[in-house]
Scaffold this active site. Structure first.
Site, PDB file in Angstrom:
ATOM      1  N   CYS A   1      -7.517  44.238  55.105  1.00  0.00           N
ATOM      2  CA  CYS A   1      -8.923  44.030  54.920  1.00  0.00           C
ATOM      3  C   CYS A   1      -8.869  43.895  53.652  1.00  0.00           C
ATOM      4  O   CYS A   1      -8.082  43.370  52.693  1.00  0.00           O
ATOM      5  CB  CYS A   1      -9.775  45.431  54.935  1.00  0.00           C
ATOM      6  SG  CYS A   1      -8.470  46.245  53.616  1.00  0.00           S
TER       7      CYS A   1
ATOM      8  N   GLU B   1     -20.457  46.201  51.476  1.00  0.00           N
ATOM      9  CA  GLU B   1     -19.711  45.558  52.305  1.00  0.00           C
ATOM     10  C   GLU B   1     -21.008  45.346  53.979  1.00  0.00           C
ATOM     11  O   GLU B   1     -21.194  46.299  55.091  1.00  0.00           O
ATOM     12  CB  GLU B   1     -18.353  45.683  52.505  1.00  0.00           C
ATOM     13  CG  GLU B   1     -17.967  45.674  51.542  1.00  0.00           C
ATOM     14  CD  GLU B   1     -16.361  45.420  51.732  1.00  0.00           C
ATOM     15  OE1 GLU B   1     -16.279  45.331  51.149  1.00  0.00           O
ATOM     16  OE2 GLU B   1     -15.850  46.300  52.828  1.00  0.00           O
TER      17      GLU B   1
END
Length: 197
Positions: free
Chosen positions: A83, A132
């Site tokens: 990620c 996010e």
């Protein structure tokens, strides 16, 4: 369905290396500006673009990684394959391929977009906040891993049952279950019903 090696380039030794910038976005994922990486994660957090990669082997097992102990954010915890954050102006797909190569030393033999998820997860250990807008990717790994020890402490391929046991016993990233739940439909399509995802 795009298939690519990690071909995006960025030179960390350039003058831009003094600050890593992230793309700030609105609730629809539209870019509205940039912020320095650490500043974007300071409470209450600034909504920014991110990506999460889930790679599987030929047996339908998920590749998970334990984040290196030297990382300033969520060190030593387990999480999905890879990620991170695109550089400003970098396509999320290119960023996902780039970081997978940088962290794990491999290019997926298949990498496909799998939607987005928006979340707000404080990290109790560091006090940082993950606000996010996360682009999800699923794919297949066939090459051997060559993990960068500065990024990755350990890796494992796990079945759904093995993951459930690990999740009960080990510490995982604050965002892990959110992104896993969001990507499950694409994972089932990729791995088939026999894999159990």
């Amino acid at each position: 369905m795009p298939i690519t090696p990690a071909t995006a380039t960025h030179n960390p030794s350039s003058p831009a290396a003094e600050a890593i910038l992230l793309e700030l976005v609105d609730e629809d994922g539209v870019t509205i500006g940039t912020a320095e990486k650490l500043a974007a994660h300071q409470p209450p957090g600034q909504l920014h673009r991110a990506f999460s990669v889930f790679l599987f082997d030929e047996h339908g097992r998920l590749l998970i990684q334990q984040r290196a102990l030297g990382k300033y954010h969520s060190p030593g915890v387990w999480s999905n394959t890879c990620c991170g954050h695109p550089y400003p102006g970098e396509a999320p797909f290119a960023a996902a391929a780039r970081r997978t190569f940088e962290e794990l030393g491999l290019s997926p033999s298949l990498l496909a977009e799998a939607g987005t998820v928006r979340y707000n997860h404080p990290d109790p250990a560091s006090g940082l906040v993950e606000q996010e807008y996360n682009h999800l990717f699923v794919g297949v790994v066939q090459a051997p891993l060559r993990a960068d020890p500065e990024e990755v402490a350990s890796t494992a391929f796990v079945t759904p049952d093995e993951l459930a046991r690990r999740h009960a016993e080990d510490t995982f990233s604050a965002w892990f279950m959110t992104v896993l739940d969001a990507v499950r439909p694409a994972v089932r399509e990729l791995t088939g019903p026999s894999a159990g995802w």
